[in-house]
Design a protein around this motif. Sequence first.
Motif, PDB file in Angstrom:
ATOM      1  N   ARG A 185     -66.336  40.269 -63.605  1.00 25.92           N
ATOM      2  CA  ARG A 185     -65.996  39.035 -64.300  1.00 25.92           C
ATOM      3  C   ARG A 185     -64.755  39.322 -65.140  1.00 25.92           C
ATOM      4  N   ILE A 186     -63.625  38.729 -64.735  1.00 24.47           N
ATOM      5  CA  ILE A 186     -62.372  39.017 -65.425  1.00 24.47           C
ATOM      6  C   ILE A 186     -62.233  38.071 -66.615  1.00 24.47           C
ATOM      7  N   ILE A 187     -62.025  38.634 -67.799  1.00 21.97           N
ATOM      8  CA  ILE A 187     -61.792  37.778 -68.968  1.00 21.97           C
ATOM      9  C   ILE A 187     -60.451  38.187 -69.587  1.00 21.97           C
ATOM     10  N   PRO A 188     -59.815  37.274 -70.305  1.00 21.66           N
ATOM     11  CA  PRO A 188     -58.532  37.606 -70.926  1.00 21.66           C
ATOM     12  C   PRO A 188     -58.711  38.731 -71.930  1.00 21.66           C
ATOM     13  N   GLY A 189     -57.834  39.701 -71.935  1.00 21.49           N
ATOM     14  CA  GLY A 189     -57.959  40.830 -72.835  1.00 21.49           C
ATOM     15  C   GLY A 189     -57.485  40.500 -74.238  1.00 21.49           C
ATOM     16  N   PRO A 190     -57.879  41.306 -75.232  1.00 18.75           N
ATOM     17  CA  PRO A 190     -57.454  41.091 -76.612  1.00 18.75           C
ATOM     18  C   PRO A 190     -55.970  41.467 -76.783  1.00 18.75           C
ATOM     19  N   SER A 191     -55.369  40.977 -77.834  1.00 21.37           N
ATOM     20  CA  SER A 191     -53.960  41.291 -78.043  1.00 21.37           C
ATOM     21  C   SER A 191     -53.778  42.764 -78.422  1.00 21.37           C
ATOM     22  N   ASP A 192     -54.722  43.294 -79.234  1.00 20.80           N
ATOM     23  CA  ASP A 192     -54.614  44.711 -79.624  1.00 20.80           C
ATOM     24  C   ASP A 192     -55.834  45.464 -79.067  1.00 20.80           C
ATOM     25  N   PRO A 193     -55.710  46.137 -77.888  1.00 22.00           N
ATOM     26  CA  PRO A 193     -56.876  46.774 -77.265  1.00 22.00           C
ATOM     27  C   PRO A 193     -57.501  47.863 -78.141  1.00 22.00           C
ATOM     28  N   GLU A 194     -56.668  48.680 -78.810  1.00 18.25           N
ATOM     29  CA  GLU A 194     -57.223  49.779 -79.623  1.00 18.25           C
ATOM     30  C   GLU A 194     -58.113  49.237 -80.736  1.00 18.25           C
ATOM     31  N   GLN A 195     -57.589  48.208 -81.384  1.00 16.93           N
ATOM     32  CA  GLN A 195     -58.332  47.582 -82.473  1.00 16.93           C
ATOM     33  C   GLN A 195     -59.647  46.992 -81.949  1.00 16.93           C
ATOM     34  N   ALA A 196     -59.595  46.341 -80.777  1.00 12.58           N
ATOM     35  CA  ALA A 196     -60.778  45.678 -80.206  1.00 12.58           C
ATOM     36  C   ALA A 196     -61.859  46.697 -79.852  1.00 12.58           C
ATOM     37  N   ILE A 197     -61.451  47.875 -79.333  1.00 14.38           N
ATOM     38  CA  ILE A 197     -62.434  48.913 -78.987  1.00 14.38           C
ATOM     39  C   ILE A 197     -63.067  49.458 -80.264  1.00 14.38           C
ATOM     40  N   ARG A 198     -62.221  49.731 -81.270  1.00 12.30           N
ATOM     41  CA  ARG A 198     -62.746  50.298 -82.523  1.00 12.30           C
ATOM     42  C   ARG A 198     -63.705  49.338 -83.187  1.00 12.30           C
ATOM     43  N   ALA A 199     -63.397  48.045 -83.087  1.00 12.70           N
ATOM     44  CA  ALA A 199     -64.264  47.041 -83.718  1.00 12.70           C
ATOM     45  C   ALA A 199     -65.478  46.729 -82.842  1.00 12.70           C
ATOM     46  N   LYS A 200     -65.614  47.440 -81.724  1.00 11.60           N
ATOM     47  CA  LYS A 200     -66.725  47.281 -80.788  1.00 11.60           C
ATOM     48  C   LYS A 200     -66.799  45.852 -80.213  1.00 11.60           C
ATOM     49  N   GLU A 201     -65.625  45.177 -80.158  1.00 12.36           N
ATOM     50  CA  GLU A 201     -65.625  43.851 -79.543  1.00 12.36           C
ATOM     51  C   GLU A 201     -65.716  43.976 -78.023  1.00 12.36           C
ATOM     52  N   HIS A 202     -65.122  45.067 -77.490  1.00  9.24           N
ATOM     53  CA  HIS A 202     -65.218  45.329 -76.059  1.00  9.24           C
ATOM     54  C   HIS A 202     -65.554  46.782 -75.863  1.00  9.24           C
ATOM     55  N   LYS A 203     -66.237  47.093 -74.717  1.00 15.21           N
ATOM     56  CA  LYS A 203     -66.528  48.489 -74.415  1.00 15.21           C
ATOM     57  C   LYS A 203     -65.309  49.139 -73.770  1.00 15.21           C
ATOM     58  N   LEU A 204     -64.517  48.327 -73.054  1.00 15.52           N
ATOM     59  CA  LEU A 204     -63.290  48.855 -72.452  1.00 15.52           C
ATOM     60  C   LEU A 204     -62.295  47.702 -72.285  1.00 15.52           C
ATOM     61  N   VAL A 205     -61.035  48.068 -72.168  1.00 11.21           N
ATOM     62  CA  VAL A 205     -59.994  47.057 -71.951  1.00 11.21           C
ATOM     63  C   VAL A 205     -59.015  47.615 -70.920  1.00 11.21           C
TER      64      VAL A 205
END
Lengths: 392, 249
Positions: free
Chosen positions: A80-100
């Motif tokens: 399931r492809i979803i639009p990625g976050p603008s800042d991947p590093e920040q999103a991983i650290r904040a546990k918003e995504h498991k991977l980007v």
Amino acid sequence: MKSPFSVIFWKEVKENLRDKRTITSALVMGPLMGPVLFAVLFSFMIQQQKSQSEAPLELPVIGAENAKSFIKYARQRGARIIPGPSDPEQAIRAKEHKLVLRIDDDYARQFRSGQPARIQLYYDASDKDSATPVKRTRVLIERYGHQIGAARLQLRGVSPMLNQPAFIENHDLSTPQSRAAIILALLPYVLMIGIFTGGMYLAIDTTAGEKERQSLEPLLLNPVRRSTILAGKLAATVAFSLMAVAITILTFKIAFHFIPFEELGMALKLDGRVMGLIFLLLMPVALLAGAVQTIIAAFSRNFREAQTYLSILLLLPMLPSIAVMVMPVKETPWMIATPILGQNLLINQLVKGEDITTVNLLLATGGTALVGFGLAWIAVKLYNRESMLFSS
Amino acid sequence: MIQAQQLSKTFGHVQAVNSVSLQAPDGRITALLGANGAGKTTSLRMIYGLIRPESGQVRIDGVDPHHDREQSLHTLGVLPDARGLYKNLTARENIEYFGRLHGMAESDVQRRCDLLIEQLGMQSFAHRRTEGFSQGQRVKVALARTLVHDPQNIILDEPTNGLDVMATRSVRDFLRQEKARGKCILFSSHVMQEVSAICDHIVVIHNGRICATGSESELLAQTGQKNLEDAFVHLISHNGDNNARGNNP
């Protein structure tokens, strides 16, 4: 007229069956808590594995428009492809995504010119929940690459086989049952806890308890040998241990119905024969536990002190369970004959659906019974000492 | 009949009992009179075979309790200083338990239970669990289980300790009845009044030694005093405190 041994045995059983504290801790909490906790832990683990491998892979992608053919391939494979976050590093650290995944503008140019095109994978390896999706994403990209590579070679009239000088054919010899081994190593420990908590209060009552409530001296003024008195009491302690372990085994039987083992491809065996063999294996452990607890309680000055020591003793049967978990070595006869360790190994084999040999059954029960009777003899000797009477 | 000769026992460096001899004949109540820590409990424990004397010997109806322990206990009923009951058993079950341990037939156990419950006035609480019993009720249960096998020889360590007037009286009445049945009764006490009330023969113990024996009137005559208390004080103050000793273990 009943023998003094049976008079003492039945009096202890009757008295302790009337004691709410003994019943709650020995026959309810001990035997029920272990299997229930075991079932909850196991189900939780199964649920987690299942949700990770079966749920559609969620792929946050930055720059999906740069790799249309890969995205199409991934969608076909169920991602399931979803639009990625603008800042991947920040999103991983904040546990918003498991991977980007991040696909830059030059991907398309590199792809068209036949150069390796870069896909960046952001993840946190220390987050164990990311392991499965990262692995699935890797496999997805590798397979895609393989497919494209093969097509490119074929276009140039080269067999794709040339690019694969060797390949791996997997022969995984683990059976469905053996995969559950690590968690199953806990099962014998839960049974041992049942044995130790089952007889604990009686062992204390026999010695420190009688001293504390000042009933030991009058008891010893009956024309009955002290060894008979202790034997009767020890028999009652062992009887409570066995009751506790029987309830624990039955609770496991019921708990197993609620654990979806088959979803892990496992089939655990706990039929009548296996249950009977487990009980047989644990019988001498009850004698050993009763004797050890009696000896320790005999050295304690009062009920509370004995209770403290015996609670610490509950950790003892955990050692072989840990040993089995950390060093999965081939068992030797002396290991089978070692009390508690032997039971641990054989119960694990039984539950995994393996058969145990008669020799091993005899070694385990015989070895433990020998040590158990030895300790019971020491307990009797201690009971015969004059100083046993004077608590302070 | 209970006979003890030259019993001695030391705990560590303390001489608890030193050459104690006494005789308690059948059909009499013999008192071992002494202050707290005089050696009463230790002497009795050696007599009923619980602890081994360093020297001396004991005979219960001619049987040595340190040699033929079980045989001696068949003709002996002991109410020790420790008299804890099983709180999850009823008063009657506590008594029955000891009867069965004595190897009595079940019908005899029941007959003796009925009789003792009546004699000691325990009808109102015999069927109740002993948890929460008063001191008096507990002593009665302990006494009944001590005597469930109807022993010829009875040893009681401070039997009326902590009892109220009514309970004390019923225990005394009971002991008089047993004496009338020809039983040999030996008990320890530090209460002059009580010894004076029911004892035929008095053995005074002080610092682990026997310092006088005789009936109450004999002791009064020997010391020239008017009552037992004065006689006791006279006796112990004229028997030197010079040998060191301590309390009971």
